[in-house]
Design a protein around this motif. Sequence first.
Motif, PDB file in Angstrom:
ATOM      1  N   ALA A  96       0.810  -1.152  -0.021  1.00 37.77           N
ATOM      2  CA  ALA A  96      -0.246  -0.018  -0.007  1.00 37.77           C
ATOM      3  C   ALA A  96       0.773   1.177  -0.069  1.00 37.77           C
ATOM      4  O   ALA A  96       0.529   2.434  -0.521  1.00 37.77           O
ATOM      5  N   ALA A  97       2.032   1.194   0.618  1.00 35.80           N
ATOM      6  CA  ALA A  97       2.863   2.446   0.887  1.00 35.80           C
ATOM      7  C   ALA A  97       3.314   2.753  -0.504  1.00 35.80           C
ATOM      8  O   ALA A  97       3.625   3.837  -1.061  1.00 35.80           O
ATOM      9  N   ARG A  98       4.039   1.679  -0.970  1.00 33.02           N
ATOM     10  CA  ARG A  98       4.611   1.693  -2.428  1.00 33.02           C
ATOM     11  C   ARG A  98       3.482   2.371  -3.668  1.00 33.02           C
ATOM     12  O   ARG A  98       3.764   3.115  -4.347  1.00 33.02           O
ATOM     13  N   ASN A  99       2.248   1.714  -3.474  1.00 33.67           N
ATOM     14  CA  ASN A  99       1.456   2.058  -4.507  1.00 33.67           C
ATOM     15  C   ASN A  99       0.919   3.446  -4.232  1.00 33.67           C
ATOM     16  O   ASN A  99       0.665   4.122  -5.088  1.00 33.67           O
ATOM     17  N   THR A 100       0.752   3.783  -2.923  1.00 32.17           N
ATOM     18  CA  THR A 100       0.359   5.473  -2.556  1.00 32.17           C
ATOM     19  C   THR A 100       1.399   6.195  -3.132  1.00 32.17           C
ATOM     20  O   THR A 100       1.200   7.276  -3.510  1.00 32.17           O
TER      21      THR A 100
ATOM     22  N   VAL B  36      -5.884  11.892  -5.558  1.00 31.24           N
ATOM     23  CA  VAL B  36      -6.429  10.618  -4.767  1.00 31.24           C
ATOM     24  C   VAL B  36      -7.803  11.380  -4.047  1.00 31.24           C
ATOM     25  O   VAL B  36      -7.604  12.382  -3.554  1.00 31.24           O
ATOM     26  N   GLU B  37      -8.728  10.509  -4.020  1.00 28.67           N
ATOM     27  CA  GLU B  37      -9.860  10.894  -3.309  1.00 28.67           C
ATOM     28  C   GLU B  37      -9.565  11.124  -1.797  1.00 28.67           C
ATOM     29  O   GLU B  37      -8.818  10.435  -1.266  1.00 28.67           O
ATOM     30  N   PRO B  38      -9.935  12.142  -1.176  1.00 32.04           N
ATOM     31  CA  PRO B  38      -9.598  12.844   0.228  1.00 32.04           C
ATOM     32  C   PRO B  38      -9.720  11.464   1.154  1.00 32.04           C
ATOM     33  O   PRO B  38      -9.080  11.442   2.072  1.00 32.04           O
ATOM     34  N   SER B  39     -10.982  11.050   0.914  1.00 33.94           N
ATOM     35  CA  SER B  39     -11.343  10.129   1.917  1.00 33.94           C
ATOM     36  C   SER B  39     -10.415   8.908   2.035  1.00 33.94           C
ATOM     37  O   SER B  39     -10.293   8.282   2.778  1.00 33.94           O
ATOM     38  N   ARG B  40     -10.148   8.665   0.748  1.00 36.22           N
ATOM     39  CA  ARG B  40      -9.024   7.462   0.690  1.00 36.22           C
ATOM     40  C   ARG B  40      -7.864   7.848   1.211  1.00 36.22           C
ATOM     41  O   ARG B  40      -7.131   7.046   1.782  1.00 36.22           O
ATOM     42  N   ALA B  41      -7.254   8.823   0.807  1.00 28.96           N
ATOM     43  CA  ALA B  41      -6.109   9.468   1.391  1.00 28.96           C
ATOM     44  C   ALA B  41      -6.123   9.360   2.953  1.00 28.96           C
ATOM     45  O   ALA B  41      -5.155   9.085   3.584  1.00 28.96           O
TER      46      ALA B  41
ATOM     47  N   ILE C 272      -4.613   4.305   8.463  1.00 31.35           N
ATOM     48  CA  ILE C 272      -4.104   2.934   8.674  1.00 31.35           C
ATOM     49  C   ILE C 272      -2.606   2.979   8.805  1.00 31.35           C
ATOM     50  O   ILE C 272      -2.137   2.229   9.611  1.00 31.35           O
ATOM     51  N   GLY C 273      -1.934   3.804   8.215  1.00 30.73           N
ATOM     52  CA  GLY C 273      -0.540   3.845   8.527  1.00 30.73           C
ATOM     53  C   GLY C 273      -0.046   4.322  10.057  1.00 30.73           C
ATOM     54  O   GLY C 273       0.711   3.733  10.564  1.00 30.73           O
ATOM     55  N   LYS C 274      -0.887   5.185  10.298  1.00 31.43           N
ATOM     56  CA  LYS C 274      -0.580   5.820  11.719  1.00 31.43           C
ATOM     57  C   LYS C 274      -0.864   4.834  12.759  1.00 31.43           C
ATOM     58  O   LYS C 274      -0.074   4.665  13.791  1.00 31.43           O
ATOM     59  N   ALA C 275      -2.242   3.846  12.655  1.00 32.79           N
ATOM     60  CA  ALA C 275      -2.627   2.748  13.462  1.00 32.79           C
ATOM     61  C   ALA C 275      -1.514   1.734  13.556  1.00 32.79           C
ATOM     62  O   ALA C 275      -1.241   1.355  14.616  1.00 32.79           O
ATOM     63  N   SER C 276      -1.178   1.443  12.259  1.00 35.02           N
ATOM     64  CA  SER C 276      -0.013   0.395  12.074  1.00 35.02           C
ATOM     65  C   SER C 276       1.307   0.655  12.988  1.00 35.02           C
ATOM     66  O   SER C 276       1.630  -0.201  13.587  1.00 35.02           O
ATOM     67  N   ALA C 277       1.376   1.944  12.570  1.00 35.85           N
ATOM     68  CA  ALA C 277       3.024   2.190  13.661  1.00 35.85           C
ATOM     69  C   ALA C 277       2.566   2.135  14.969  1.00 35.85           C
ATOM     70  O   ALA C 277       3.520   1.603  15.689  1.00 35.85           O
ATOM     71  N   PHE C 278       1.631   2.624  15.430  1.00 37.22           N
ATOM     72  CA  PHE C 278       1.439   2.533  17.000  1.00 37.22           C
ATOM     73  C   PHE C 278       1.190   1.213  17.528  1.00 37.22           C
ATOM     74  O   PHE C 278       1.549   0.732  18.448  1.00 37.22           O
ATOM     75  N   VAL C 279       0.109   0.574  16.794  1.00 39.40           N
ATOM     76  CA  VAL C 279       0.084  -0.912  17.226  1.00 39.40           C
ATOM     77  C   VAL C 279       1.341  -1.776  17.007  1.00 39.40           C
ATOM     78  O   VAL C 279       1.592  -2.550  17.981  1.00 39.40           O
ATOM     79  N   GLY C 280       1.913  -1.625  15.990  1.00 39.31           N
ATOM     80  CA  GLY C 280       3.329  -2.481  15.803  1.00 39.31           C
ATOM     81  C   GLY C 280       4.125  -2.032  16.688  1.00 39.31           C
ATOM     82  O   GLY C 280       4.917  -3.031  17.347  1.00 39.31           O
ATOM     83  N   ALA C 281       4.412  -0.843  17.096  1.00 38.69           N
ATOM     84  CA  ALA C 281       5.273  -0.456  18.170  1.00 38.69           C
ATOM     85  C   ALA C 281       4.962  -1.108  19.592  1.00 38.69           C
ATOM     86  O   ALA C 281       5.763  -1.544  20.362  1.00 38.69           O
ATOM     87  N   LEU C 282       3.500  -0.937  19.804  1.00 36.29           N
ATOM     88  CA  LEU C 282       3.158  -1.676  21.294  1.00 36.29           C
ATOM     89  C   LEU C 282       3.452  -3.225  21.299  1.00 36.29           C
ATOM     90  O   LEU C 282       3.939  -3.738  22.023  1.00 36.29           O
ATOM     91  N   CYS C 283       3.283  -3.755  20.004  1.00 32.86           N
ATOM     92  CA  CYS C 283       3.420  -5.372  20.029  1.00 32.86           C
ATOM     93  C   CYS C 283       4.913  -5.579  19.831  1.00 32.86           C
ATOM     94  O   CYS C 283       5.325  -6.524  20.383  1.00 32.86           O
ATOM     95  N   THR C 284       5.831  -4.798  19.338  1.00 35.93           N
ATOM     96  CA  THR C 284       7.309  -4.843  19.432  1.00 35.93           C
ATOM     97  C   THR C 284       7.626  -4.890  20.784  1.00 35.93           C
ATOM     98  O   THR C 284       8.364  -5.990  21.196  1.00 35.93           O
TER      99      THR C 284
ATOM    100  N   LEU D 299       3.877   4.209   4.711  1.00 38.21           N
ATOM    101  CA  LEU D 299       2.552   4.760   4.274  1.00 38.21           C
ATOM    102  C   LEU D 299       2.093   5.966   4.647  1.00 38.21           C
ATOM    103  O   LEU D 299       1.804   6.512   3.859  1.00 38.21           O
ATOM    104  N   GLU D 300       2.253   6.326   5.703  1.00 40.35           N
ATOM    105  CA  GLU D 300       1.817   7.741   6.408  1.00 40.35           C
ATOM    106  C   GLU D 300       2.873   8.737   5.491  1.00 40.35           C
ATOM    107  O   GLU D 300       2.281   9.715   4.815  1.00 40.35           O
ATOM    108  N   ARG D 301       3.934   8.583   5.402  1.00 42.81           N
ATOM    109  CA  ARG D 301       4.800   9.381   4.474  1.00 42.81           C
ATOM    110  C   ARG D 301       4.299   9.558   3.125  1.00 42.81           C
ATOM    111  O   ARG D 301       4.369  10.474   2.337  1.00 42.81           O
ATOM    112  N   ALA D 302       3.903   8.337   2.497  1.00 41.48           N
ATOM    113  CA  ALA D 302       3.483   8.215   1.152  1.00 41.48           C
ATOM    114  C   ALA D 302       2.265   9.146   0.955  1.00 41.48           C
ATOM    115  O   ALA D 302       2.030   9.498  -0.317  1.00 41.48           O
ATOM    116  N   CYS D 303       1.754   9.524   1.815  1.00 39.23           N
ATOM    117  CA  CYS D 303       0.122   9.888   2.029  1.00 39.23           C
ATOM    118  C   CYS D 303       0.496  11.908   1.701  1.00 39.23           C
ATOM    119  O   CYS D 303      -0.367  12.334   1.827  1.00 39.23           O
TER     120      CYS D 303
END
Length: 172
Positions: A77-81, A92-97, A103-115, A158-162
């Motif tokens: 998703a990051a590469r495509n975005t 890109v449609e604003p709601s999709r962006a 999704i990128g932010k949440a994944s970073a937070f959850v990934g950090a907690l699980c790490t 993904l966050e940066r790609a947005c």
Amino acid sequence: MAGNTEPGKTPRDKQEPPRPGSVRPTSRRLLVAIAVLGVAVGVTLVQAIESGGGVAPTVSWLTLVAWMFLAALLFAAARNTHQRIQVRRERVEPSRAVFLLMIGKASAFVGALCTGVYAGFALSFLQAMGSSGPRNRVIMAGAAVVISVLVVTAGLLLERACRIPEDPDETA
């Protein structure tokens, strides 16, 4: 006066406030703090379960496969975005962006907690590495730590790609 700045530009060491409707990039310090909190949760969880006479959970292969799948989806998703927004400069449609950004932010937070939690699991069994049971737990939890870091990285990409690229016409 420190630093050479052009009129209308701020020095790099000073952050300008975000524009209305914009989102700040995820703080690396916050991610580290979340991971440290996760370590404390992981160690405490194992100690609480074992002091109650239970057996601490193990990290399964299925968990590792699921985390790898999530990391792969996020990287794709990051590469495509990035290709769409940064390279081809497609609109890109604003709601999709916003969805992809969250999704990128949440994944970073959850990934950090699980790490952190997986690192706490590994640390809990590190002193008993001599026997095969704890050694397998440390290895599996260590693999989960590495994969969780990949999830954090993919989420940040993904966050940066947005980010909306600067318009070269406006900076002139």
